[in-house]
Motif scaffolding. Structure first.
Motif, mmCIF file in Angstrom:
data_model
loop_
_atom_site.group_PDB
_atom_site.id
_atom_site.type_symbol
_atom_site.label_atom_id
_atom_site.label_comp_id
_atom_site.label_asym_id
_atom_site.label_seq_id
_atom_site.Cartn_x
_atom_site.Cartn_y
_atom_site.Cartn_z
ATOM 1 N N VAL A 130 -34.961 1.801 -74.768
ATOM 2 C CA VAL A 130 -35.377 3.337 -74.531
ATOM 3 C C VAL A 130 -35.502 3.968 -75.858
ATOM 4 O O VAL A 130 -35.913 4.929 -76.392
ATOM 5 C CB VAL A 130 -34.650 4.205 -73.735
ATOM 6 N N ASP A 131 -34.825 3.182 -77.053
ATOM 7 C CA ASP A 131 -34.811 4.053 -78.238
ATOM 8 C C ASP A 131 -34.868 3.035 -79.530
ATOM 9 O O ASP A 131 -35.808 2.860 -80.263
ATOM 10 C CB ASP A 131 -33.363 4.794 -78.541
ATOM 11 N N ALA A 132 -33.770 2.169 -79.830
ATOM 12 C CA ALA A 132 -33.695 1.676 -80.920
ATOM 13 C C ALA A 132 -34.805 0.619 -81.500
ATOM 14 O O ALA A 132 -35.017 0.599 -82.542
ATOM 15 C CB ALA A 132 -32.247 0.694 -81.238
ATOM 16 N N SER A 133 -35.168 0.029 -80.367
ATOM 17 C CA SER A 133 -36.397 -1.024 -80.759
ATOM 18 C C SER A 133 -37.597 -0.428 -80.990
ATOM 19 O O SER A 133 -38.524 -1.323 -81.484
ATOM 20 C CB SER A 133 -36.405 -2.315 -79.555
ATOM 21 N N VAL A 134 -37.710 0.513 -80.656
ATOM 22 C CA VAL A 134 -39.257 1.344 -80.906
ATOM 23 C C VAL A 134 -39.028 2.303 -81.854
ATOM 24 O O VAL A 134 -38.144 3.172 -81.944
ATOM 25 C CB VAL A 134 -39.636 2.037 -79.364
ATOM 26 N N LYS A 174 -24.636 3.157 -69.307
ATOM 27 C CA LYS A 174 -24.423 4.600 -69.352
ATOM 28 C C LYS A 174 -24.650 5.075 -70.752
ATOM 29 O O LYS A 174 -25.119 6.273 -70.931
ATOM 30 C CB LYS A 174 -22.764 5.015 -69.020
ATOM 31 N N SER A 175 -24.295 4.232 -71.808
ATOM 32 C CA SER A 175 -24.724 4.571 -73.222
ATOM 33 C C SER A 175 -26.182 4.909 -73.340
ATOM 34 O O SER A 175 -26.606 5.889 -73.900
ATOM 35 C CB SER A 175 -24.178 3.627 -73.921
ATOM 36 N N GLY A 176 -27.114 4.001 -72.749
ATOM 37 C CA GLY A 176 -28.432 4.302 -72.911
ATOM 38 C C GLY A 176 -28.701 5.260 -72.188
ATOM 39 O O GLY A 176 -29.950 6.093 -72.805
ATOM 40 N N THR A 177 -28.275 5.841 -71.110
ATOM 41 C CA THR A 177 -28.517 6.984 -70.291
ATOM 42 C C THR A 177 -28.656 8.047 -71.250
ATOM 43 O O THR A 177 -29.277 9.089 -70.869
ATOM 44 C CB THR A 177 -27.788 6.941 -69.104
ATOM 45 N N ALA A 178 -27.821 8.136 -72.066
ATOM 46 C CA ALA A 178 -27.811 9.463 -72.800
ATOM 47 C C ALA A 178 -29.028 9.916 -73.618
ATOM 48 O O ALA A 178 -29.452 10.734 -73.722
ATOM 49 C CB ALA A 178 -26.409 9.521 -73.861
ATOM 50 N N GLU A 179 -29.675 8.632 -74.240
ATOM 51 C CA GLU A 179 -30.829 8.922 -74.635
ATOM 52 C C GLU A 179 -32.102 9.237 -73.756
ATOM 53 O O GLU A 179 -32.900 10.235 -74.075
ATOM 54 C CB GLU A 179 -31.347 7.517 -75.318
ATOM 55 N N ILE A 180 -31.917 8.767 -72.504
ATOM 56 C CA ILE A 180 -32.842 9.341 -71.820
ATOM 57 C C ILE A 180 -32.576 10.958 -71.205
ATOM 58 O O ILE A 180 -33.802 11.431 -71.048
ATOM 59 C CB ILE A 180 -32.788 8.483 -70.165
ATOM 60 N N ILE A 181 -31.486 11.044 -71.158
ATOM 61 C CA ILE A 181 -31.180 12.763 -71.010
ATOM 62 C C ILE A 181 -31.696 13.504 -72.076
ATOM 63 O O ILE A 181 -32.226 14.617 -71.946
ATOM 64 C CB ILE A 181 -29.739 12.885 -70.810
ATOM 65 N N LYS A 182 -31.555 12.985 -73.485
ATOM 66 C CA LYS A 182 -32.211 13.610 -74.577
ATOM 67 C C LYS A 182 -33.614 13.724 -74.300
ATOM 68 O O LYS A 182 -34.297 14.985 -74.591
ATOM 69 C CB LYS A 182 -31.800 12.620 -75.571
ATOM 70 N N TYR A 183 -34.410 12.758 -74.116
ATOM 71 C CA TYR A 183 -35.850 12.909 -73.883
ATOM 72 C C TYR A 183 -35.996 13.775 -72.891
ATOM 73 O O TYR A 183 -37.021 14.758 -72.930
ATOM 74 C CB TYR A 183 -36.353 11.580 -73.288
ATOM 75 N N GLY A 184 -35.265 14.113 -71.756
ATOM 76 C CA GLY A 184 -35.330 14.899 -70.704
ATOM 77 C C GLY A 184 -35.411 16.341 -71.031
ATOM 78 O O GLY A 184 -36.140 17.218 -70.866
ATOM 79 N N VAL A 185 -34.233 16.436 -71.863
ATOM 80 C CA VAL A 185 -33.829 17.972 -72.106
ATOM 81 C C VAL A 185 -34.825 18.526 -73.238
ATOM 82 O O VAL A 185 -35.382 19.656 -73.453
ATOM 83 C CB VAL A 185 -32.437 18.593 -72.475
#
Ligand code: GLY
Length: 352
Positions: A130-134, A174-185
């Protein structure tokens, strides 16, 4: 096949993506295919990957040790030496098969080797999908300071295959989920609400939407002059906390997502004090974070070391720390100055 077009490369989803990889290899007539792995992705992801790689080209595996602690120039030198000893040339292709450390470091290694060889990212963790590779950021840490050395460089393609998520731990997810929360907020509150409600989460849909958001942001601001800074929400303090745990021998390291989740709670709190971000929403973010991650007690005696690390954040200009804060969900303000007192207060808020 589902795909998202980034500036110069596609992010490809599902198994058909591997056909594109084979086409890429044929089209470019690469001399050698190097595959960068760590001991975990070699054992668990490479066996899933290799049946999909249809090529007669010479394949060489290069293995590095897993972990953020190894994301440094010494490891890069090891990989550059390995490529050289194995006869790598300008027509070599490097495939990164792994999490954020592998894709960030691998992209950097490839972009510097003989002034740049092609690379393909195959992320195997949620965080790297969701983040690092893109988005074209590549690089390594300098000591414990995160991503201090690096450059922008784009892969030829990115392949997101969620089957690799079967190989990672719950803690990694769960570590990756934090980045999804970031996109959310910061960008699309529906993503945050889906995680908050936790009803039949469709991980593929969450990944696709996250990559879509990241790509929309990066297309508008590839070099992080402006809008892209929103992707650092929670990361300013979060990186300092992550670095602090990395350098503290008597403390267990936090995952990137665990540190960023704390950073997001603290930065929501700063937002409420400085920009009037509603306190109910701060509490909502804190509740969601604490429902996913174990509470980390930030000790008062550690605050000054964390503040010291904050001074090295990449967004700092003239020694001034710059935060991305929120007026509201999906409504941000860039380059906010925050007093040391408020930063400390925000960590105390996280603690209670
Ligand atoms: N991980 C933040 C960015 O790619 O900009």
């Amino acid at each position: 096949m589902k795909s998202i077009q980034a500036v110069s490369y596609p992010v490809l989803f599902e198994k058909k993506a591997y056909l594109e990889l084979s086409n890429l290899i044929d089209k470019n007539n690469y001399s050698t295919i190097f595959i960068l792995v760590d001991e975990n992705t070699l054992a668990h992801c490479y066996p899933k990957f290799t049946p999909n790689l249809a090529t007669q080209k010479r394949i060489e595996i290069i293995e590095i040790e897993s972990g953020e602690i190894n994301k440094n120039l010494e490891t890069c030198i090891g990989v550059w030496n390995a490529i050289t000893e194995l006869g790598g040339d300008r027509k070599s292709l490097l495939i990164t098969l792994g999490g954020g450390v592998i894709t960030d470091l691998g992209g950097f290694v490839a972009s510097c080797f003989k002034r740049g060889i092609d690379f393909v990212n195959i992320p195997t963790t949620l965080l790297s999908m969701v983040d690092a590779s893109v988005g074209g950021k590549t690089g390594v840490d300098l000591g414990v300071l995160k991503n201090q050395i690096g450059l922008f460089a784009n892969p030829e393609i990115v392949i997101v295959d969620t089957d690799y998520l079967e190989t990672v731990t719950e803690r990694e997810i769960k570590s990756g989920t934090a980045e999804i929360i970031k996109y959310g907020v910061t960008y699309d509150i529906n993503l945050f609400n889906e995680i908050k409600d936790n009803k039949s989460l469709n991980i593929s849909d969450l990944i696709f939407r996250s990559v879509e958001i990241k790509n929309e942001v990066v297309l508008q601001d590839p070099k992080e002059k402006n809008l892209r800074k929103i992707l650092n929400f929670g990361h300013t303090l979060g990186h300092a906390i992550e670095s602090f745990y990395l350098e503290s021998e008597n403390k267990e390291n936090l995952t990137h997502g665990e540190a960023i989740a704390i950073g997001m709670v603290c930065e929501c709190y700063m937002s409420s004090k400085l920009l009037g971000f509603p306190i109910e929403k701060v509490n909502e973010v804190k509740e969601v974070v604490l429902s996913i991650y174990n509470k980390t007690s930030l000790l008062k005696e550690d605050f000054s070391a964390i503040m010291e690390l904050l001074k090295h954040d990449k967004k700092n200009i003239n020694g001034q720390v710059n935060f991305v804060l929120l007026n509201d969900f999906e409504d941000y303000k860039l380059d906010c100055k925050v007093s040391e007192e408020l930063i400390v207060e925000s960590m105390e808020f996280y603690n209670v």
